[in-house]
Design a protein around this motif. Structure first.
Motif, PDB file in Angstrom:
ATOM      1  N   ALA A 108       0.843  -1.207   0.000  1.00 17.65           N
ATOM      2  CA  ALA A 108       0.000   0.000   0.000  1.00 17.65           C
ATOM      3  C   ALA A 108       0.876   1.255   0.000  1.00 17.65           C
ATOM      4  N   ILE A 109       1.947   1.243   0.808  1.00 21.49           N
ATOM      5  CA  ILE A 109       2.830   2.421   0.891  1.00 21.49           C
ATOM      6  C   ILE A 109       3.530   2.642  -0.448  1.00 21.49           C
ATOM      7  N   GLU A 110       4.037   1.548  -1.051  1.00 19.78           N
ATOM      8  CA  GLU A 110       4.701   1.655  -2.357  1.00 19.78           C
ATOM      9  C   GLU A 110       3.767   2.249  -3.389  1.00 19.78           C
ATOM     10  N   ARG A 111       2.561   1.684  -3.440  1.00 24.49           N
ATOM     11  CA  ARG A 111       1.639   2.107  -4.503  1.00 24.49           C
ATOM     12  C   ARG A 111       1.190   3.553  -4.284  1.00 24.49           C
ATOM     13  N   ALA A 112       1.048   3.932  -3.023  1.00 27.36           N
ATOM     14  CA  ALA A 112       0.629   5.304  -2.737  1.00 27.36           C
ATOM     15  C   ALA A 112       1.716   6.304  -3.128  1.00 27.36           C
ATOM     16  N   ASN A 113       2.957   5.823  -3.228  1.00 29.47           N
ATOM     17  CA  ASN A 113       4.053   6.738  -3.529  1.00 29.47           C
ATOM     18  C   ASN A 113       4.588   6.617  -4.950  1.00 29.47           C
ATOM     19  N   LEU A 114       3.902   5.833  -5.778  1.00 30.19           N
ATOM     20  CA  LEU A 114       4.298   5.747  -7.189  1.00 30.19           C
ATOM     21  C   LEU A 114       4.021   7.079  -7.878  1.00 30.19           C
ATOM     22  N   ILE A 115       4.932   7.529  -8.706  1.00 31.65           N
ATOM     23  CA  ILE A 115       4.699   8.758  -9.467  1.00 31.65           C
ATOM     24  C   ILE A 115       3.599   8.505 -10.498  1.00 31.65           C
ATOM     25  N   ASP A 116       3.668   7.331 -11.166  1.00 33.06           N
ATOM     26  CA  ASP A 116       2.611   6.943 -12.095  1.00 33.06           C
ATOM     27  C   ASP A 116       1.768   5.869 -11.409  1.00 33.06           C
TER      28      ASP A 116
END
Ligand SMILES: [Zn+2]
Length: 685
Positions: A108-116
């Motif tokens: 969840a943290i990774e996906r929330a911080n994706l630029i795209d």
């Protein structure tokens, strides 16, 4: 090992990148990632990863520091810019202050911080890359490095081999814990070139792409030198005599490694095989203490998802004594599965009973005297398992030459095998209806044969297209899938049929469904026809099918998992046409042949069915024939082709769907399915 860096190639990629909005740093990140991915001695099948730290302007025009890291499971050899999702670095680095991060939270943290927001998931090793300060980071599971560190005294060997240029990180499962440990050790030891991750792999870093990459090559070269310098002499393997050929052994192994489906009676869970029997593999298998090493575990943790933690070891398959081998193989697979259940239960209890058990069948089978098999639900998966198994033999071989191979513990292997983030690499989804099944189609280059092979491949089967015209079969196979196989086969020649089925068994491991379709038409008034013409037609339209069925049945019997024979009988089998006796009479005999197979082999779970099709555009009914027949009847071509009760033209695809239905109908045998748009004179009683 030599550096693969070629300045001209690097600059070409930078120039190419400039044209499509990829900056110099990312272009070089792509370049060295491909160099690493292109060498199986460094990484295999989605293993390994690389990253780049840089700054970009986000959608609001603000400058943000980002980490571009290889996407989870992406193949490094062919990576493109999209294979490096960009993640905001700041929030990921802040995780270091926490004591633990749950897998679900991490995603969840990774996906929330994706630029795209549409980018793929970053590698499971993202935090390791984020916490280290370096601009470029390369991580591989290099063969020679594993040979040095998969040892009881790996830390000492690491210090000796890498001359203090890499710091040693004790084994921890990939993820948050390992990343925290790695940065602590890095900050304490400040190594010049990178880190060793015990029993797992190597990390190198640099301020530019070339530096990180060439440090990797340099360290792997040191590992190679270390193994060369310290190698004990190895005993030369004694080769077993009278080993049965792979085409005879593979169906037995495949059958033994199948499981009855406990929901649908008559269904099996089957796997496809990939054989490797080169000198290196055989020398290894015949030269080591298999009993001990086959239980020693994986070369690096992420291999567990492809090969499970251990291979299955079988006795050597003596020619002429394959019944004994088959009994021993079934017994060994039974024990392997029982051990796997026990292993799962024990460790599942340890982690709180939250996991769901995977199937208990082996993914690698070692056969002394012969070689090894990789197993998987598709040919592609089987080949990956075989590649990793070969890599395992190379790593273990190297480790044993300088000491003693030692893997991670059983609990550690279980934790990796059942880690949701690793399982995600396999892309688990509902299996297609014919997953794991192998289908041979004769007349595979013809209209009906090719359409049928395509329909079976779309249903998840591996297909072999057999035809007298190899080039034409090759064209059709290429259009179907990367793993569809084309083979030359003349069904009027017993040796040619035997050779084709031997090749199918050696290549895929066996056969489950045969579509006996090759045929050709002869005409003549039956009272006047030359006997030679009638015999020629029987040779192809009756004996051709008998030869194919008889040869396939032997493989099915070795597998002991049933099977399905499907015959293309023409409408002529039930509704003869005037002057078509030389074609219709053997087809009528073929209908009887199908029923005889259904009767004689039903008890072994082998079904036999036929499709009675009529008026299909094909080699038997060419455009020229359609034109002349339509003209003779005073009809348009369209009216001629749809001259049936439904008024619809019947196509090769319609016939293919009928064959597919018969293959899937597990309670149907001795059936004739009519595919002719409706012709009451040809209707079955
Ligand atoms: Zn790794």
């Amino acid at each position: 090992m030599k550096s693969g860096w070629v300045e001209r190639d690097a600059q070409a990629l930078v120039a190419h990148g400039a044209k499509c909005g990829v900056d110099r740093e990312l272009a070089l990140r792509i370049y060295t990632t491909r160099l690493l991915g292109g060498d199986p001695k460094l990484v295999l099948h989605g293993g390994g990863n690389t990253s780049l730290k840089t700054c970009i302007r986000d959608r609001f025009g603000e400058e943000v520091e980002i980490l571009r890291i290889k996407a989870s499971g992406a193949e490094m050899a062919a990576i493109e810019a999209e294979g490096f999702p960009a993640v905001r670095l700041g929030p990921i680095r802040e995780l270091r202050a926490l004591d633990a991060v749950a897998d679900a939270d991490l995603i969840a943290i990774e996906r929330a911080n994706l630029i795209d927001p549409a980018a793929p998931n970053p590698s499971v090793e993202i935090m390791l890359h984020a916490f280290l300060p370096h601009k470029f980071i390369d991580h591989t599971h290099a063969r020679a490095v594993l040979g040095v560190i998969d040892q009881p005294d790996g830390e000492q060997k690491c210090a000796d081999a890498f001359r203090g240029r890499l710091a040693f990180v004790p084994y921890l499962m990939p993820g948050f814990g390992l990343a925290k440990k790695a940065i602590e050790i890095y900050e304490r030891a400040k190594p010049s070139d990178g880190l060793i991750l015990s029993k797992h792999g190597i990390v190198t870093f640099g301020e530019d792409a070339r530096e990180a990459y060439e440090r990797m090559i340099g360290m792997v070269s040191l590992a190679e030198d270390f193994i060369d310098r310290n190698s004990k002499s190895v005993a030369v393997a004694t080769r077993q005599r009278d080993i049965a050929p792979v085409e005879a052994v593979a169906p037995i192994v495949r059958g033994a490694c199948s499981e009855k489906d406990d929901v649908t009676e008559g269904a099996w869970r089957r796997l496809v095989l990939e054989f490797r029997g080169g000198d290196t593999v055989r020398n290894f298998i015949d030269g080591i203490d298999l009993d001990h090493l086959s239980r020693a575990g994986v070369a690096t943790p992420d291999h567990t998802i492809r090969t499970k933690s251990w291979p299955l070891v079988l006795p050597h398959p003596e020619a002429g004594k394959l019944d004994d081998f088959a009994n021993a193989a079934r017994d060994a697979v039974g024990k392997f599965a029982a051990h796997y259940h026990e292993y799962f239960d024990r460790h599942n209890r340890r982690v709180g009973g939250i996991k769901r058990e995977l199937d208990p069948l082996p993914r690698v089978v070692l056969v002394p005297g012969l070689g090894l098999f990789g197993l998987g639900p598709t040919k592609h998966d089987a080949a990956i398992a075989a590649d990793i198994a070969e890599e395992w033999t190379a790593v273990v071989g190297g480790a044993e030459r300088i000491g003693r191979f030692e893997s991670i513990s059983e609990s550690e292997m279980f934790d990796c095998e059942y880690w949701p983030l690793e399982q995600a690499k396999l892309g688990l989804k509902q299996a297609p209806p014919l997953a794991g099944q192998i289908v041979a189609v004769t007349g595979g280059a013809g209209a009906i044969g090719a359409a049928t092979a395509k329909a079976f491949a779309a249903a998840g089967a591996e297909v072999a297209l057999l035809d007298v015209d190899l080039a034409a079969a090759g064209e059709k196979a290429k259009a179907i899938s990367a793993t569809a196989l084309a083979m030359e086969c003349d069904v009027t020649d017993a040796a040619s049929v035997q050779a084709a089925f031997d090749d199918i068994a050696a290549h895929f491991g066996g056969v489950d469904i045969v579509v006996s379709n090759a045929g050709a038409a002869w005409q003549g008034r039956i009272g006047e026809v030359d006997e030679a013409v009638l015999r020629r037609s029987f040779e192809l339209n009756f004996y051709g099918h008998q030869r194919v069925a008889q040869t396939a049945i032997k493989i099915m019997q070795a597998q002991k998992t049933g099977g399905c024979l499907l015959f293309n009988v023409s409408k002529q089998a039930v509704n003869p046409g005037p002057n078509f006796g030389p074609y219709g009479v053997p087809k009528a005999a073929l209908l009887a042949l199908m029923r005889q197979y259904a009767l004689d082999y039903g008890a072994e779970g082998i079904r036999a069915n036929a499709v009675n099709a009529d008026r299909i555009r094909s080699g038997l009914l060419t455009e020229a024939m359609i034109k002349s027949r339509a003209e003779a009847r005073g009809l348009s071509e369209k009216d001629y082709m749809s001259g049936n009760l439904l008024g619809r033209e019947v196509t090769a695809d319609d016939v293919a769907q009928a064959f597919l239905h018969q293959a899937l109908a597990l309670k149907t045998t001795a059936d004739v399915t009519t595919v002719d748009g409706g012709n009451i004179a040809a209707a079955m009683r």
